[in-house]
Scaffold this motif. Structure first.
Motif, short mmCIF file in Angstrom:
data_model
loop_
_atom_site.label_atom_id
_atom_site.label_comp_id
_atom_site.label_asym_id
_atom_site.label_seq_id
_atom_site.Cartn_x
_atom_site.Cartn_y
_atom_site.Cartn_z
N UNK A 125 0.84 -1.20 0.00
CA UNK A 125 0.00 0.00 0.00
C UNK A 125 0.88 1.25 0.00
N UNK A 126 2.03 1.17 0.65
CA UNK A 126 2.96 2.29 0.68
C UNK A 126 3.42 2.67 -0.72
N UNK A 127 3.54 1.69 -1.60
CA UNK A 127 3.98 1.99 -2.97
C UNK A 127 3.03 2.93 -3.69
N UNK A 128 1.79 2.98 -3.26
CA UNK A 128 0.81 3.86 -3.89
C UNK A 128 0.84 5.25 -3.26
N UNK A 129 1.24 5.33 -2.00
CA UNK A 129 1.09 6.59 -1.26
C UNK A 129 2.40 7.30 -0.94
N UNK A 196 12.93 5.50 -10.11
CA UNK A 196 12.87 6.96 -10.03
C UNK A 196 12.19 7.56 -11.26
N UNK A 197 12.58 7.11 -12.45
CA UNK A 197 12.13 7.75 -13.68
C UNK A 197 10.77 7.26 -14.15
N UNK A 198 10.45 5.99 -13.92
CA UNK A 198 9.20 5.43 -14.42
C UNK A 198 8.12 5.38 -13.34
N UNK A 199 8.50 4.94 -12.14
CA UNK A 199 7.52 4.80 -11.07
C UNK A 199 7.46 6.02 -10.15
N UNK A 200 8.46 6.91 -10.27
CA UNK A 200 8.47 8.10 -9.43
C UNK A 200 8.76 7.80 -7.97
N UNK A 201 9.55 6.75 -7.70
CA UNK A 201 9.85 6.36 -6.32
C UNK A 201 11.35 6.36 -6.08
N UNK A 202 11.71 6.66 -4.83
CA UNK A 202 13.11 6.59 -4.42
C UNK A 202 13.16 5.85 -3.09
#
Length: 307
Positions: A125-129, A196-202
């Motif tokens: 769920x964290x991956x969404x928020x 970072x570039x596709x999913x916008x996550x770090x």
């Protein structure tokens, strides 16, 4: 025309669900799929079921659901429903979702309960928020997304085929957690650009802040590499104590990720996704198949130097 009774009923449904789970691991992961073939038949379908459940959950929060046009709010609802179906199936012994049904069979037989399942779904769920993690949220995420998966597999190693499931000894549980953490952090390093570039996550925040100098970012990456080696070493120490029909597969997976970590040390950030060449992968799998002990990092790998 009605089929003979021995080709219908719950036994056929169970077998079909387990076959569906095996298909998921064979389609999604060459490394884990091949390593799982080294598992004994007592354990193999349970590991397939664990992998399939966590993979489907991951696909809800990663690319496929978004590509299908599902907004984030719907992804949350879909993940919540998937978790609810999973817990309900463990209670009832049946699900119309084949992957959930296969996992429920494993959970009921091997003693996998809510204390492992709920942290996993919380991390998904964290991956969404959450887009960027700090040290504390990274630790929580790795526990839920990877360490509990290692604990689920350990429950299968210890309890598959038993009349009553038992809890894992604390030192084996610690080793399983640290192996899961190593796998996850290797994946974070090798997929940092895509995340970072596709999913916008770090997930690691390596030099993500304006005040971080290249040297600081490099030291941070080196610290992650060192922590992975330490986790792999801790896991290697308990692998010889696993049941005989599990050791070879776990050694194979351990050694594949140890090789990946060594290659990450030798590869500058931003050089593309690091992988283990097929001939090297085959050699590591063959080594594990004959019962070799888990490999240890070479001193030059630990220092970042090459021979």
């Amino acid at each position: 025309m009605r089929r003979p009774r021995d080709t219908t009923g719950l036994a056929l449904y169970d077998a079909t669900a387990r076959a569906a789970a095996a298909t998921v691991i064979s389609r999604y992961s060459t490394s884990f799929g091949v390593a799982s073939r080294l598992l004994g038949p007592r354990v193999r379908p349970h590991v397939h079921a664990v992998y399939a459940l966590v993979r489907v959950a991951d696909e809800i929060v990663d690319g496929p659901a978004h590509e299908a046009g599902m907004p984030a709010s719907e992804q949350v609802r879909e993940l919540d429903a998937f978790e609810a179906r999973t817990l309900a199936a463990i209670g009832s012994g049946f699900s119309a979702d084949l992957i959930v049904h296969a996992f429920a069979l494993t959970a009921r037989e091997c003693g996998i309960g809510e204390q492992l399942i709920r942290p996993f779904f919380a991390s998904m769920r964290t991956d969404i928020t959450v887009a960027e993690h700090d040290a504390a949220s990274h630790e929580r995420y790795v526990y839920g997304s990877a360490e509990v998966v290692g604990l689920m597999c350990l429950q299968a190693f210890l309890n598959a085929g038993s009349a009553r499931a038992v809890a894992a000894p604390p030192d084996l549980a610690e080793g399983a957690r640290r192996l899961g953490a190593a796998f996850q952090n290797v994946n974070f390093l090798r997929d940092a650009g895509f995340d970072r570039e596709t999913l916008g996550r770090d997930y690691l925040a390596l030099g993500a802040h304006d005040e971080a100098t290249p040297a600081e970012a490099g030291r941070t990456r080196a610290a992650v590499l060192e922590s992975i080696d330490a986790d792999l070493a801790a896991a290697a120490a308990i692998i010889p104590r696993l049941p005989a029909d599990s050791r070879r597969a776990v050694t194979a997976a351990h050694d594949l990720f140890a090789e990946l970590n060594a290659r990450l040390r030798r590869t500058p950030p931003g050089s593309g996704r690091v992988r283990v060449p097929d001939p090297v992968k085959a050699a590591l799998l063959a080594r594990a198949a004959v019962g070799a002990t888990p490999r240890a990092p070479h001193p030059d790998e630990r220092s970042g130097r090459t021979a």
